[in-house]
Structure formats: structure tokens, C-alpha cells
Design an enzyme around this catalytic site. Structure first.
Site, short mmCIF file in Angstrom:
data_model
loop_
_atom_site.label_atom_id
_atom_site.label_comp_id
_atom_site.label_asym_id
_atom_site.label_seq_id
_atom_site.Cartn_x
_atom_site.Cartn_y
_atom_site.Cartn_z
N LYS A 221 -37.44 -32.19 -0.27
CA LYS A 221 -38.00 -31.89 -1.58
C LYS A 221 -38.93 -33.02 -2.05
O LYS A 221 -38.93 -34.11 -1.49
CB LYS A 221 -36.88 -31.66 -2.60
CG LYS A 221 -36.16 -30.33 -2.39
CD LYS A 221 -35.13 -30.06 -3.47
CE LYS A 221 -34.51 -28.68 -3.30
NZ LYS A 221 -33.49 -28.40 -4.34
N ARG A 255 -27.03 -28.81 1.92
CA ARG A 255 -27.89 -27.66 2.23
C ARG A 255 -29.21 -28.22 2.76
O ARG A 255 -29.96 -28.87 2.03
CB ARG A 255 -28.11 -26.81 0.97
CG ARG A 255 -28.94 -25.55 1.21
CD ARG A 255 -29.04 -24.71 -0.06
NE ARG A 255 -29.83 -23.51 0.16
CZ ARG A 255 -31.16 -23.45 0.02
NH1 ARG A 255 -31.84 -24.53 -0.35
NH2 ARG A 255 -31.80 -22.32 0.23
#
Length: 273
Positions: A221, A255
Site C-alpha cells: 500500500k 493479508r
């Protein structure tokens, strides 16, 4: 802590790894890579052989500015992927990443075993009732607004305190519907600035007060690559660093896009305990 995935009890006291498999054309890192059954199965096989405990299938990109997707199109993307994976790898535990109850139901009926909802029921009033009827674990993420508006909704007095209240209220609601297994996801990057993401990471141990399994999703991210002046494609090392920090602060599920490296991080972390 255990979660019941269609009769299979999975102990999350030992950290687990969830591989991300997006069947979307526009996800921020892997969009368009897995647009047919063969590509899906190859990636699922790779993740499972690398040690993934779960595979998370998503058919709707939640990145800022992503295109709207009709429910029928989301189902058309997700269901064949779930069906193919559980047929080819019957021991795989598949999660469906959706905020729509109709998609959740279709995926679970096709063989998925977990619902992963970025909105914690805020974007579909029928979601919690549906999950309760399906009797599967429910991952609830913290987000304000929706993927189109979330980045304008970052005004908090005390972000972690407000998130704890949010999860307490959502957990009460989930229990009232009859959902047994609830997991929480702080939602890094969702309605949070870069600085707020790192404040949540620094205070991640505070979420232990909820006594719920904590899932962390920071893989590739912008909170990883922006401080480094790089890109999502170059964010593997930074992601692994943050995964290790998250594990040290109580994360039970990572995740991730890169399963092998995350599994290695978990193994070495466990040895250090």
C-alpha cells in the site's frame, strides 16, 4: 482463538497468512492479472504451495477512484474463481472480499468459507443477517464512507479511540444477529492519512482489548512506498518490515500479495517468541 470455517476449526493464536487474489481489471497492484480460470488456479496453487492459510477472492476494487461494479458483474467475477479453486484444491480455505450480501451468499454457496467486508455492514444493511444465516466467520474492517469518499473523511479527535468504539458497536451488532466468529481489520489506507496509518500501527496493541482476532492488510500500500519514494511494485521489502511490526503488536492474520515472504516473516517471528 479459533474460527470455524465450515466445520474446520482454525487456530489463529498462531499467526496465519491470507493471500490476495483479485479477479478485477483495476486493483492497485494485481488488477487484470487473474482474468481467467487458468490464471486464477495457477496463482492459487502458487499461494498454497508457499504456505497460504487462506485465499481472499475480490471482484470489486476498493482503491480510491476505482470504477463502480454492478452486483451481477461482481458475482460473475467471483463465483467462477471460488468454484474453480475449491474444486481443484478442496482443502483450501477461501474468503470472499465483498461488501454486498448477494455476492457473499453466492460465494459461500459456491464453496467460500469466510466473508471479508470492508464496510462492516455499512454499505449493505442485509450483510450481517446474511453472514449469520450462512454461519461463517466475518471480517469487519474500519472505514468511513465508501471507496469513492473515504479519503475526504479523515477528521478524528483520537483515531484509535474512535476505531475501538466503532468495532465495539459493530461487534455488538454482529453478535445480535448470531454471528459467532468475528475478526477485525483496522483498514489501513481507508479513510486514513499516511500519518494516521502509522499512528494506528504504533498503537495496534490497543486493539487487544476487544479480544478478537486482528487482521492486518498493509501489503504494497501507499503507506509503504510513499515514505520511501518508490512504488507498489517496489514495496515488497517495506511490506515485510511492516508485517513483522504488526505481528509483534498482536496481528493474527496478514493479508498479503506475497505469500512466501509473509510466511517466512511469521516463521521467524514465531521463533523469536
Amino acid at each position: 482463538m479459533t474460527i470455524n470455517c465450515k466445520g474446520r476449526l482454525i487456530d489463529v493464536n498462531t499467526p496465519k497468512v491470507m493471500g490476495i487474489l483479485n479477479v478485477t481489471p483495476d486493483s492497485f497492484f494485481d488488477g487484470g492479472r487473474y482474468n481467467n480460470d487458468m490464471a486464477v488456479l495457477r496463482q492459487a496453487e502458487s499461494m498454497l504451495s508457499d504456505g497460504a492459510d487462506f485465499i481472499d477472492i475480490g471482484g470489486y476494487s476498493s482503491r480510491p477512484g476505482a470504477s463502480e461494479v454492478a452486483e451481477t458483474d461482481e458475482i460473475r467475477r467471483v463465483v467462477p474463481a471460488v468454484t474453480a479453486i475449491v474444486k481443484e484444491f478442496p482443502n483450501a480455505v477461501v474468503s470472499v472480499d465483498t461488501f454486498r450480501s448477494s455476492v457473499a451468499r453466492a460465494a459461500i454457496e459456491s464453496g467460500a468459507a469466510i466473508v471479508n467486508d470492508i464496510s462492516a455492514g455499512n454499505l449493505d444493511a442485509d450483510m450481517m443477517e446474511t453472514v449469520a444465516a450462512l454461519q461463517v466467520p466475518y471480517i469487519m474492517m474500519h472505514m468511513r464512507g465508501n471507496p469513492s469518499t473515504m479519503q475526504t473523511l479523515t477528521d478524528y479527535d483520537d483515531i484509535v479511540k474512535e476505531m475501538l468504539l466503532y468495532f465495539a458497536e459493530k461487534t455488538t451488532a454482529a453478535r445480535s444477529f448470531g454471528i459467532n466468529d468475528v475478526l477485525i481489520d483496522p483498514g489501513f489506507g481507508f479513510a486514513k492519512t499516511l500519518e494516521q496509518n502509522y499512528e494506528v500501527l504504533r498503537r495496534l496493541e490497543d486493539f487487544s482489548i476487544l479480544e478478537l482476532p486482528l487482521l492486518v492488510g498493509v501489503s504494497r500500500k501507499s503507506m509503504v512506498y510513499k515514505p520511501l519514494g518508490t512504488s507498489a511494485a517496489e514495496a515488497l521489502n517495506g511490506s515485510t518490515v511492516l508485517h513483522t511490526i504488526a505481528l509483534s503488536k498482536g496481528a493474527k492474520i496478514l493479508r498479503v500479495h506475497d505469500v512466501k515472504e509473509a510466511v517466512e516473516a511469521v516463521k521467524l517471528f514465531q521463533l523469536s517468541q
